[in-house]
Design a protein around this motif. Structure first.
Motif, PDB file in Angstrom:
ATOM      1  N   LYS A  21      -2.638  12.512  -5.340  1.00 54.19           N
ATOM      2  CA  LYS A  21      -1.967  13.567  -4.886  1.00 54.19           C
ATOM      3  C   LYS A  21      -1.093  13.504  -3.609  1.00 54.19           C
ATOM      4  CE  LYS A  21      -5.183  17.162  -6.355  1.00 54.19           C
ATOM      5  NZ  LYS A  21      -6.067  18.376  -6.009  1.00 54.19           N
ATOM      6  N   GLU A  22      -1.698  12.513  -2.759  1.00 52.61           N
ATOM      7  CA  GLU A  22      -1.052  12.136  -1.517  1.00 52.61           C
ATOM      8  C   GLU A  22       0.251  11.269  -2.056  1.00 52.61           C
ATOM      9  OE1 GLU A  22      -3.711  10.301   1.180  1.00 52.61           O
ATOM     10  OE2 GLU A  22      -4.990  12.068   1.368  1.00 52.61           O
ATOM     11  N   ARG A  23       0.084  10.244  -2.658  1.00 49.71           N
ATOM     12  CA  ARG A  23       1.040   9.602  -3.030  1.00 49.71           C
ATOM     13  C   ARG A  23       2.080  10.202  -3.790  1.00 49.71           C
ATOM     14  NH1 ARG A  23       0.455   4.522  -1.931  1.00 49.71           N
ATOM     15  NH2 ARG A  23       0.016   5.995  -0.258  1.00 49.71           N
ATOM     16  N   LEU A  24       2.003  11.162  -4.834  1.00 46.20           N
ATOM     17  CA  LEU A  24       3.054  11.932  -5.392  1.00 46.20           C
ATOM     18  C   LEU A  24       3.755  12.877  -4.416  1.00 46.20           C
ATOM     19  CD1 LEU A  24       0.900  12.520  -8.788  1.00 46.20           C
ATOM     20  CD2 LEU A  24       2.860  10.935  -8.410  1.00 46.20           C
ATOM     21  N   LYS A  25       3.147  13.584  -3.661  1.00 47.01           N
ATOM     22  CA  LYS A  25       3.662  14.461  -2.816  1.00 47.01           C
ATOM     23  C   LYS A  25       4.654  13.811  -1.828  1.00 47.01           C
ATOM     24  CE  LYS A  25      -0.277  16.648  -1.528  1.00 47.01           C
ATOM     25  NZ  LYS A  25      -1.318  17.684  -0.974  1.00 47.01           N
TER      26      LYS A  25
ATOM     27  N   SER B  41       0.879  -1.242  -0.033  1.00 47.66           N
ATOM     28  CA  SER B  41       0.024  -0.107  -0.144  1.00 47.66           C
ATOM     29  C   SER B  41       0.852   1.393  -0.066  1.00 47.66           C
ATOM     30  CB  SER B  41      -0.871   0.016   1.214  1.00 47.66           C
ATOM     31  OG  SER B  41      -0.247   0.056   2.391  1.00 47.66           O
ATOM     32  N   ARG B  42       1.972   1.205   0.253  1.00 41.71           N
ATOM     33  CA  ARG B  42       2.971   2.137   0.408  1.00 41.71           C
ATOM     34  C   ARG B  42       3.623   2.725  -1.208  1.00 41.71           C
ATOM     35  NH1 ARG B  42       8.128   0.969   0.070  1.00 41.71           N
ATOM     36  NH2 ARG B  42       8.949  -1.189   0.660  1.00 41.71           N
TER      37      ARG B  42
ATOM     38  N   GLY C 152      -3.897   4.267  -4.240  1.00 36.92           N
ATOM     39  CA  GLY C 152      -4.648   5.130  -3.229  1.00 36.92           C
ATOM     40  C   GLY C 152      -4.780   6.383  -3.963  1.00 36.92           C
ATOM     41  N   ASN C 153      -4.673   7.787  -3.305  1.00 41.95           N
ATOM     42  CA  ASN C 153      -4.969   8.845  -3.606  1.00 41.95           C
ATOM     43  C   ASN C 153      -3.804   9.557  -4.297  1.00 41.95           C
ATOM     44  OD1 ASN C 153      -4.696  11.924  -3.278  1.00 41.95           O
ATOM     45  ND2 ASN C 153      -6.841  11.720  -2.217  1.00 41.95           N
TER      46      ASN C 153
END
Length: 350
Positions: free
Chosen positions: A150-154, A110-111, A147-148
């Protein structure tokens, strides 16, 4: 799905299983097997802790123990083995502040960055673990964030460059919400280290679909953050890079539209070595031709003494040699003695 593994890897897998540990094939190696591509490097994940991994084998290298990564050397091959982990707190847009080792392969997957890389093969059971439908993404040739987006890329902004690189290497398109996040974040997120950008750019330019990857970086505004010069000619330049060019020629052709000073500054900023910069600039100055780039005065099919025998003396001999060299590199004349002598007579003696 049948996973064929080499003998040097079988020994490592058997050791983990014999000692009661879980062991998985993960990441790009599994993705490439599903794609039917040749696997260059096998990546393993286990619930064994790093110190335990080091103790299981006679020859290991600690390359990232804090992040759970140990290299196991087997029959001359380096195998990266990483302990299953959870991460949080990516304050520098690259490395997690907190790493917690765990026993859960689902937590570990998941990470990860993209669904095509968030698949595991369990060597104990022989089953595929695919909680994010990565196999479907591979079949459909699409890059999708886990997952999300934006969160994953940031969390790790190198993933932005990796998305473009994977599109170039694999010829995959980018899923709609992932693409929207890439377009939104690229102009203002903290950029990763220059060395890592260079690594991704080189891998991208090696790809069969390198033009697609370069266009993504341009359209997302990443090149404008790395290069101060006017980039309006970049799309046309990307389109016109010959498919037959090798890596250095592609890079040289791409940067050739920049002012000479900007070429130096950009390549230095991206941590290209002096030798690499010399090669790239040599190609730019010689129509991307290695043979012309390698030509020097010593390559001329006429010596300084032979020019002197024509009645010349002093600095003019060097000027004549540079003139001949420029004519050859511009492909106006051939590097043949009779032709060079005729040009000297016509240009300097008539």
């Amino acid at each position: 799905m049948k996973v064929i593994i080499p003998d040097y890897l079988k020994n490592i897998i058997a050791r983990f299983i014999d000692q009661g540990f879980d062991i998985y094939l993960v990441g790009g190696s599994l993705r490439d097997i599903i794609l039917g591509c040749e696997v260059q490097d096998f990546d393993l994940a286990t619930n064994a802790l790093p110190d335990t991994v080091s103790g299981l084998f006679s020859k290991t290298v600690n390359v990232g123990k804090n992040y759970g990564t140990i290299i196991v050397v087997s029959q001359g091959h380096n195998i990266e083995v990483t302990t299953l982990r959870k991460e949080s707190g990516y304050t520098d847009a690259r490395h997690p502040e907190t790493v917690i080792f765990c026993n859960d392969i689902f937590e570990d997957l998941s990470r990860r960055d993209f669904t095509m890389n968030a698949i595991a093969y369990d060597f104990k059971t022989g089953r595929i673990i695919d909680p994010f439908n990565g196999q479907e993404a591979i079949r459909e040739h699409v890059i999708t964030c886990v997952g999300n987006p934006k969160e994953r890329l940031k969390e790790d902004t190198l993933r932005i460059f990796r998305a473009a690189r994977f599109s170039a290497q694999l010829g995959f398109s980018i899923e709609r919400t992932t693409l929207a996040a890439l377009q939104e974040l690229s102009p203002h997120v903290q950029l990763p280290a220059a060395e890592r950008i260079k690594t991704e750019l080189i891998k991208l330019c090696k790809g069969t679909n390198f033009k697609q990857g370069l266009n993504y970086l341009y359209e997302w505004g990443l090149f404008s953050r790395l290069i101060a010069a006017d980039l309006s000619s970049f799309p046309e330049r990307i389109t016109n890079i010959p498919e037959t060019f090798d890596l250095c020629q592609r890079i040289a052709c791409f940067f050739s539209t920049l002012p000479r000073q900007e070429i130096d500054e950009t390549l230095e900023k991206l941590r290209f070595t002096r030798k690499e910069i010399k090669t790239i600039k040599g190609l730019i100055n010689n129509n991307f031709d290695y043979n012309l780039s390698a030509l020097t005065v010593k390559s001329l099919d006429i010596t300084g003494q032979e020019i002197k025998d024509l009645g010349f003396d002093g600095p003019i001999i060097g000027k004549i040699q540079q003139f001949l060299l420029a004519e050859i590199k511009s492909k106006k004349i051939e590097n043949q003695k009779d032709i060079l002598l005729a040009i000297i007579r016509k240009s300097y003696l008539e």
